[in-house]
Design a protein around this motif. Structure first.
Motif, PDB file in Angstrom:
ATOM      1  N   ASP A  57       0.808  -1.229   0.000  1.00 60.03           N
ATOM      2  CA  ASP A  57       0.000   0.000   0.000  1.00 60.03           C
ATOM      3  C   ASP A  57       0.841   1.278   0.000  1.00 60.03           C
ATOM      4  OD1 ASP A  57      -2.231  -1.554  -0.071  1.00 60.03           O
ATOM      5  OD2 ASP A  57      -2.929  -1.069   1.945  1.00 60.03           O
ATOM      6  N   ASN A  58       2.175   1.162   0.188  1.00 55.82           N
ATOM      7  CA  ASN A  58       3.081   2.315   0.078  1.00 55.82           C
ATOM      8  C   ASN A  58       2.610   3.532   0.859  1.00 55.82           C
ATOM      9  OD1 ASN A  58       5.134   1.177  -1.525  1.00 55.82           O
ATOM     10  ND2 ASN A  58       3.901   1.427  -3.371  1.00 55.82           N
TER      11      ASN A  58
ATOM     12  N   TRP B 268      -0.392  -0.393   7.776  1.00 59.27           N
ATOM     13  CA  TRP B 268      -0.281  -1.406   8.817  1.00 59.27           C
ATOM     14  C   TRP B 268      -0.652  -0.837  10.180  1.00 59.27           C
ATOM     15  CZ3 TRP B 268      -0.403  -6.304   7.965  1.00 59.27           C
ATOM     16  CH2 TRP B 268       0.119  -6.836   6.777  1.00 59.27           C
ATOM     17  N   GLN B 269      -0.310   0.409  10.421  1.00 59.24           N
ATOM     18  CA  GLN B 269      -0.599   1.021  11.719  1.00 59.24           C
ATOM     19  C   GLN B 269      -2.103   1.149  11.963  1.00 59.24           C
ATOM     20  OE1 GLN B 269       0.658   5.099  11.998  1.00 59.24           O
ATOM     21  NE2 GLN B 269      -0.136   5.367  14.062  1.00 59.24           N
TER      22      GLN B 269
ATOM     23  N   GLY C 181      -5.246  -3.398  12.621  1.00 57.40           N
ATOM     24  CA  GLY C 181      -6.319  -3.379  13.602  1.00 57.40           C
ATOM     25  C   GLY C 181      -6.072  -2.424  14.743  1.00 57.40           C
ATOM     26  N   GLY C 182      -5.423  -1.299  14.453  1.00 59.33           N
ATOM     27  CA  GLY C 182      -5.144  -0.315  15.487  1.00 59.33           C
ATOM     28  C   GLY C 182      -3.905  -0.613  16.302  1.00 59.33           C
ATOM     29  N   GLN C 183      -3.124  -1.614  15.908  1.00 58.09           N
ATOM     30  CA  GLN C 183      -1.878  -1.914  16.609  1.00 58.09           C
ATOM     31  C   GLN C 183      -0.774  -1.008  16.074  1.00 58.09           C
ATOM     32  OE1 GLN C 183      -1.063  -6.172  17.298  1.00 58.09           O
ATOM     33  NE2 GLN C 183      -2.858  -6.555  16.035  1.00 58.09           N
ATOM     34  N   TRP C 184      -0.538   0.098  16.756  1.00 53.27           N
ATOM     35  CA  TRP C 184       0.421   1.085  16.261  1.00 53.27           C
ATOM     36  C   TRP C 184       1.794   0.475  16.030  1.00 53.27           C
ATOM     37  CZ3 TRP C 184      -0.008   6.738  18.247  1.00 53.27           C
ATOM     38  CH2 TRP C 184      -1.303   7.199  18.028  1.00 53.27           C
TER      39      TRP C 184
ATOM     40  N   PHE D 221       9.778  -1.586  12.107  1.00 54.13           N
ATOM     41  CA  PHE D 221      10.804  -2.048  11.182  1.00 54.13           C
ATOM     42  C   PHE D 221      12.209  -1.553  11.557  1.00 54.13           C
ATOM     43  CE2 PHE D 221       6.763  -1.810   8.845  1.00 54.13           C
ATOM     44  CZ  PHE D 221       6.614  -3.158   8.557  1.00 54.13           C
ATOM     45  N   ASP D 222      13.202  -2.333  11.145  1.00 49.26           N
ATOM     46  CA  ASP D 222      14.599  -1.976  11.407  1.00 49.26           C
ATOM     47  C   ASP D 222      14.921  -0.593  10.846  1.00 49.26           C
ATOM     48  OD1 ASP D 222      14.859  -4.481  12.492  1.00 49.26           O
ATOM     49  OD2 ASP D 222      16.182  -5.284  10.930  1.00 49.26           O
TER      50      ASP D 222
END
Length: 289
Positions: free
Chosen positions: A119-120, A162-163, A168-171, A177-178
């Motif tokens: 989704d960039n 993703w956030q 699902g709201g998991q910030w 990420f590294d």
């Protein structure tokens, strides 16, 4: 005598040192330092600033992973930022964590793995970073600044899909990420920055100003943040706390702007300096979902 601007660096002899940056005349930005006085000892305890001077070949994160117990971050901590993304101001500080591997240096590339390219929607967030200098438990707001070793500037990279959407709201899932928390260029002593609530902070993308604000817009200032986070939980020497981002993030812009492969991100904080990181998309690796 305490340090002024603590840096960790690789010198021309190939060795890694901790030092007190020697700044060129007319600047407060440790990124422009080419030399530093070597520091020996424990920066959280007994240490000495020696007269040995080393050339700086490459600046590293001011603290190594082994020196950082936790990486704490605040969300929605600037009033105008909450407004731009249409969320109410929080009643209490919104806390989340990043892994130690997210910490990067002031000139390191920002790697965007295949999973984060879905989704960039990779976003930038300039932030004032607190470095805790001694154990803090149940401290008062009035006493909180006495527990600060110093301050850095950092970038809390966020993959918004993703956030917010896929996680699902998991910030943490969009921020894990590294290399997604570069910080530096130095830890500026709290003896130099006595008032962290009046500092200009900004982001440039490829030379264009995208964020330009003042830490006075924070909903929870540094003292209140430290006091709140220390209630019932011991903050340890070396803990770093990213204190939230001001308005102007890519998600809040019209049209929205997401970081692209090759973008150069400059994050600056008054009296501290600038970190400059290039966005590098991972190639030829398939994401496993």
């Amino acid at each position: 005598m305490p340090f002024s601007r603590l840096v960790r660096f690789i010198s021309t002899d190939g060795k890694t040192y901790t030092g007190d940056a020697i700044l060129p005349a007319g600047t407060t930005d440790a990124m422009k330092a080419t030399r530093a006085k070597v520091i020996v000892g424990d920066i959280f305890g007994e240490y000495t600033i020696t007269e040995e001077v080393k050339d700086i070949k490459k600046l590293l994160s001011p603290l190594s992973w082994s020196q950082i117990p936790t990486v704490r971050l605040l969300g929605l901590n600037y009033a105008k930022h909450a407004l731009e993304i249409k969320l109410p101001k929080p009643i209490y500080p919104v806390l989340f964590f990043k892994p130690l591997t997210a910490i990067g240096g002031p000139t390191d590339d920002i790697p965007v793995p295949k999973l984060a390219q879905i989704d960039n929607e990779t976003d930038y967030e300039c932030e004032l970073v607190i470095v805790i200098g001694k154990k803090a438990l149940n401290v008062t707001e009035e006493d909180a600044l006495n527990y600060v070793l110093g301050y850095c500037v950092g970038n809390d990279l966020s993959q918004r899909a993703w956030q917010i959407k896929k996680g699902g709201g998991q910030w943490g899932l969009g921020k894990m990420f590294d290399g997604w928390a570069p910080m530096g260029p130095a830890i500026v002593s709290s003896s130099i920055i006595t008032n962290p609530q009046n500092l200009k902070i900004s982001t440039k993308i490829n030379g264009k100003v995208c964020q330009s604000e003042n830490t006075s817009d924070q909903i929870f200032g540094v003292a209140k943040t430290i006091s709140f986070l220390s209630q019932g939980t011991t903050l340890l020497p070396g803990d770093v706390i990213f204190t939230g981002t001001p308005s102007g993030v890519g998600m809040g812009r019209k049209p929205q702007y997401w970081l692209k492969d090759g973008d150069v991100v400059e994050i600056s904080l008054e009296k501290v300096g600038t970190i400059i990181n290039k966005v590098v998309y991972e190639k030829d690796v398939k994401a496993k979902l």
